[in-house]
Design an enzyme around this catalytic site. Sequence first.
Site, PDB file in Angstrom:
ATOM      1  N   SER A 117      -1.115   0.926  12.380  1.00 36.31           N
ATOM      2  CA  SER A 117      -1.204   2.381  12.493  1.00 36.31           C
ATOM      3  C   SER A 117      -1.913   2.783  13.775  1.00 36.31           C
ATOM      4  O   SER A 117      -2.833   2.078  14.237  1.00 36.31           O
ATOM      5  CB  SER A 117      -1.970   2.959  11.294  1.00 36.31           C
ATOM      6  OG  SER A 117      -2.238   4.334  11.482  1.00 36.31           O
ATOM      7  N   TYR A 141      -9.072   3.759   6.297  1.00 39.10           N
ATOM      8  CA  TYR A 141      -7.668   3.393   6.508  1.00 39.10           C
ATOM      9  C   TYR A 141      -7.464   2.770   7.884  1.00 39.10           C
ATOM     10  O   TYR A 141      -6.887   1.677   8.021  1.00 39.10           O
ATOM     11  CB  TYR A 141      -6.775   4.622   6.343  1.00 39.10           C
ATOM     12  CG  TYR A 141      -5.347   4.379   6.766  1.00 39.10           C
ATOM     13  CD1 TYR A 141      -4.512   3.562   6.008  1.00 39.10           C
ATOM     14  CD2 TYR A 141      -4.830   4.958   7.928  1.00 39.10           C
ATOM     15  CE1 TYR A 141      -3.198   3.328   6.389  1.00 39.10           C
ATOM     16  CE2 TYR A 141      -3.518   4.726   8.321  1.00 39.10           C
ATOM     17  CZ  TYR A 141      -2.711   3.916   7.554  1.00 39.10           C
ATOM     18  OH  TYR A 141      -1.417   3.676   7.940  1.00 39.10           O
ATOM     19  N   LYS A 145      -6.494  -1.234   8.814  1.00 37.05           N
ATOM     20  CA  LYS A 145      -5.347  -1.659   9.611  1.00 37.05           C
ATOM     21  C   LYS A 145      -5.791  -2.530  10.783  1.00 37.05           C
ATOM     22  O   LYS A 145      -5.133  -3.523  11.126  1.00 37.05           O
ATOM     23  CB  LYS A 145      -4.576  -0.437  10.112  1.00 37.05           C
ATOM     24  CG  LYS A 145      -3.799   0.286   9.031  1.00 37.05           C
ATOM     25  CD  LYS A 145      -2.699  -0.599   8.452  1.00 37.05           C
ATOM     26  CE  LYS A 145      -1.813   0.127   7.475  1.00 37.05           C
ATOM     27  NZ  LYS A 145      -0.728  -0.711   6.946  1.00 37.05           N
TER      28      LYS A 145
END
Length: 335
Positions: A117, A141, A145
Site C-alpha cells: 500500500s 495498517y 504493510k
Amino acid sequence: MSWLVTGGAGYIGSHVVKALLDAGTDPVVVDDLSSGHREFVPDGVPFVETNLLDTDTVTATLKEHDVTGVIHLAGYKYAGESVKRPLHTYTQNVTAMVHLLEAMAATGVDKIVFSSSAATFGTPDVDLVTEDTPTAPESPYGESKLIGERLLADVATAGAVAGNVDEAGAPVPVLRHTSLRYFNVVGSGSPDLYDTSPHNLFPLVIDALRAGRTPRINGTDYATPDGTCVRDYVHVADLAVSHVAAARALEAGTPLQPVYNLGSGDGVSVRQIMDAMARVTGIDFTPEIAPRRPGDPARIVATGEAAARDLDWVMRHSLDDMVASAWEARQAHPS
C-alpha cells in the site's frame, strides 16, 4: 500448476483471479469471506474458505493444487479503522503473513506477489512519490504493510544464506518476491464484481446517489488547485493486469525490483471525482462540505514509471471510465 490468490473473493482479488484466467493461468482462491463474497469466485475455480492463520489448511491447499506461486491480497485494509483496531490489524496483516510464508516454505512455494500500500509512505513531502521516497507510515495498517515488505526481504535473505537449511535439513529455497504499492482502487472490470467497502470514496458516493442522499466532501481548503485532496485513483482491471505480469515475471525468473508503485503520475481531486459522478450518472448534485478529516494530507500522487517498464502498468481507463464501470456494476446489484 497454479497460483494461489489470497483474498481472491474480495473486490481486488476477484479481478486478479479474472486476469489470471484471461492469461491462461489456473487460480486457486483462499478467503475467509470476512469482506469477500463467495459469488465473486468464478465457477470451476477451486475455493477454500479459511483464514491464513490456519497454517495446516493453507499448507494442504498449496500441496493439493500444485501451487507454484502466491498473489497475496488478503488482509485488513482500512487505514482509519486500523487506528481503532491495531491488534486485529497486526494479527490479520502480519501474523497471518508469517503463517502464509511458513506454509509456502513447507511446500517449496518460492514466489510471491504482495499487495502492499502507498500508506507505507505516510504524508510524503514531495509532489511525486517514487519507490525511493522514504517510508513513514501513520497508521497500524501502513505499518503492517511495511512490515510485510520487510518480512519478504528477510525471508529471501535467509534463503540466500549459504548452508541455510530447514528443520528437516533441506536447503531453504530463495524466495522470489515483489510488492506493489497503490492507493485508491476504483471501477469494475465486470458487472459481476464491484467494491462493497463501507469506507472507500467511490462506493460511498454511489450508494449516496442511489439512496437520494447528497455525497460529502471532507475539506475544501487544502493547498491544491480546487481546495480538495488529490490522490491516485487507478482502475481495478489495470491493477489486476500488473499483478499477473508480476507473477509471470517471477515465474520466468525475470529480475524485478522489491517494490513498485502503481501510480497515475498526476492524480485526481475529490472535487473532480464528484464532477465526474454527476456527469456520468446524469444526477446533478452539489456536494455537502464537511470539515477536514484529521490526518488527510493535501496531495499524495505516485509515479508508475518503473511498473510501466517492468509490469505492463498502463492507465488504460479515464476517470469517466472508472466512474461509469463502478456505477454500472453497482446498478446491476440493487440490494
